[in-house]
Write a protein that holds these residues in place. Structure first.
Motif, short mmCIF file in Angstrom:
data_model
loop_
_atom_site.label_atom_id
_atom_site.label_comp_id
_atom_site.label_asym_id
_atom_site.label_seq_id
_atom_site.Cartn_x
_atom_site.Cartn_y
_atom_site.Cartn_z
N ASP A 162 0.74 -1.27 0.16
CA ASP A 162 -0.06 -0.01 -0.04
C ASP A 162 0.87 1.21 -0.08
OD1 ASP A 162 -2.32 -1.62 0.19
OD2 ASP A 162 -2.39 -1.58 2.16
N SER A 163 0.46 2.16 -0.86
CA SER A 163 1.26 3.53 -0.85
C SER A 163 0.15 4.72 -1.41
CB SER A 163 2.45 3.50 -1.53
OG SER A 163 1.95 3.47 -3.10
N GLN A 184 -3.34 6.37 -5.84
CA GLN A 184 -3.54 7.22 -6.59
C GLN A 184 -3.88 6.83 -8.18
OE1 GLN A 184 -0.21 10.14 -7.60
NE2 GLN A 184 -1.67 11.14 -9.17
N ILE A 185 -3.27 5.77 -8.53
CA ILE A 185 -3.35 4.94 -9.90
C ILE A 185 -4.79 4.19 -9.89
CG2 ILE A 185 -0.81 5.29 -10.65
CD1 ILE A 185 -0.50 2.12 -10.11
N LEU A 222 -3.13 -4.29 -14.70
CA LEU A 222 -1.77 -3.58 -15.15
C LEU A 222 -1.45 -2.60 -13.92
CD1 LEU A 222 -2.01 -0.68 -16.59
CD2 LEU A 222 -2.95 -1.97 -18.27
N SER A 223 -2.42 -1.88 -13.31
CA SER A 223 -2.02 -0.93 -12.25
C SER A 223 -1.58 -1.75 -11.23
CB SER A 223 -3.29 0.02 -11.97
OG SER A 223 -3.52 0.68 -13.31
N ARG A 224 -2.34 -2.85 -10.68
CA ARG A 224 -1.86 -3.74 -9.62
C ARG A 224 -0.30 -3.95 -9.94
NH1 ARG A 224 -6.32 -4.49 -6.75
NH2 ARG A 224 -8.28 -4.94 -7.87
N ALA A 225 0.13 -4.19 -11.12
CA ALA A 225 1.36 -4.52 -11.19
C ALA A 225 2.42 -3.28 -11.21
CB ALA A 225 1.83 -5.22 -12.48
N TRP A 226 1.92 -2.08 -11.73
CA TRP A 226 2.72 -0.86 -11.67
C TRP A 226 2.67 -0.29 -10.50
CZ3 TRP A 226 5.59 1.29 -15.68
CH2 TRP A 226 5.65 0.84 -17.10
#
Length: 198
Positions: free
Chosen positions: A10-11, A16-17, A31-35
């Motif tokens: 978590d951050s 944000q993404i 893809l966002s879970r990876a990035w």
């Protein structure tokens, strides 16, 4: 499993993404879970993509043409499904599926020139010629726009390559939203999450 990477910590950047995805699509993309392991990379790449599109003077439809042609040439199912669906909303499902299949007959001459350029950039960037660039000029693009269009394709190619290499699978929601013609045309790349890999 949505990619080869484990869950990201978590951050604020990850949130944000995720929030951007939910606001735009209603769900968090695989893809966002990876990035999310380095969310500033995703935000930075996509900011460059947006700037390149501005320099190129690209409409939403033209972005769809370029990404659909790029993704299918690369063999990237994720972007082909997502952007093929967006392109279908602009030109119709049959024409969008045709672009994915390498047939630009359903496009106007300007869009067809963009699709052909995207395929050349992906397939053999060292094989492009001055005549190929002249085709873009004939379609109405000046030299600054040609640079922007090419940067847009190259950056989208880089983004898709990272997604593919780390095993990001197209979201089930993305596949479900795609018109049947687009889904049928995307006979390459990784299967959507929730479907069998073979």
């Amino acid at each position: 499993m949505t990619s080869f990477l484990g869950p990201a910590p978590d951050s604020d950047g990850a949130q944000q993404i995720y929030d951007i995805d939910v606001a735009r699509d209603g769900f968090v993309m695989n893809l966002s879970r990876a990035w999310a392991h380095a969310p500033d990379l995703q935000l930075g790449v996509l900011a460059l993509v947006e700037r390149a599109a501005e320099v190129g003077g690209l409409t939403f439809r033209q972005r769809g043409v370029l990404v659909s042609a790029m993704a299918s040439t690369l063999g990237d199912s994720y972007c082909a499904l997502a952007w093929g669906t967006r392109l279908a909303g602009e030109v119709g499902a049959e024409a969008a599926a045709a672009v994915i299949a390498g047939d630009d007959d359903g496009l106007d001459p300007t869009d067809a020139a963009l699709a052909q350029w995207a395929r050349r950039v992906v397939a053999d960037p060292n094989g492009t010629t001055a005549a190929d660039v002249d085709d873009l000029r004939a379609a109405g693009f000046d030299d600054a726009q040609i640079l922007g269009v090419t940067a847009f394709v190259g950056l989208r190619l880089a983004f898709a390559t990272v997604n593919d290499a780390i095993g990001a699978r197209p979201d089930a929601e993305v596949a479900a939203a795609a018109p049947a013609e687009v889904r049928a045309a995307v006979a390459f790349g990784r299967p959507a999450a929730g479907s069998s890999p073979g």
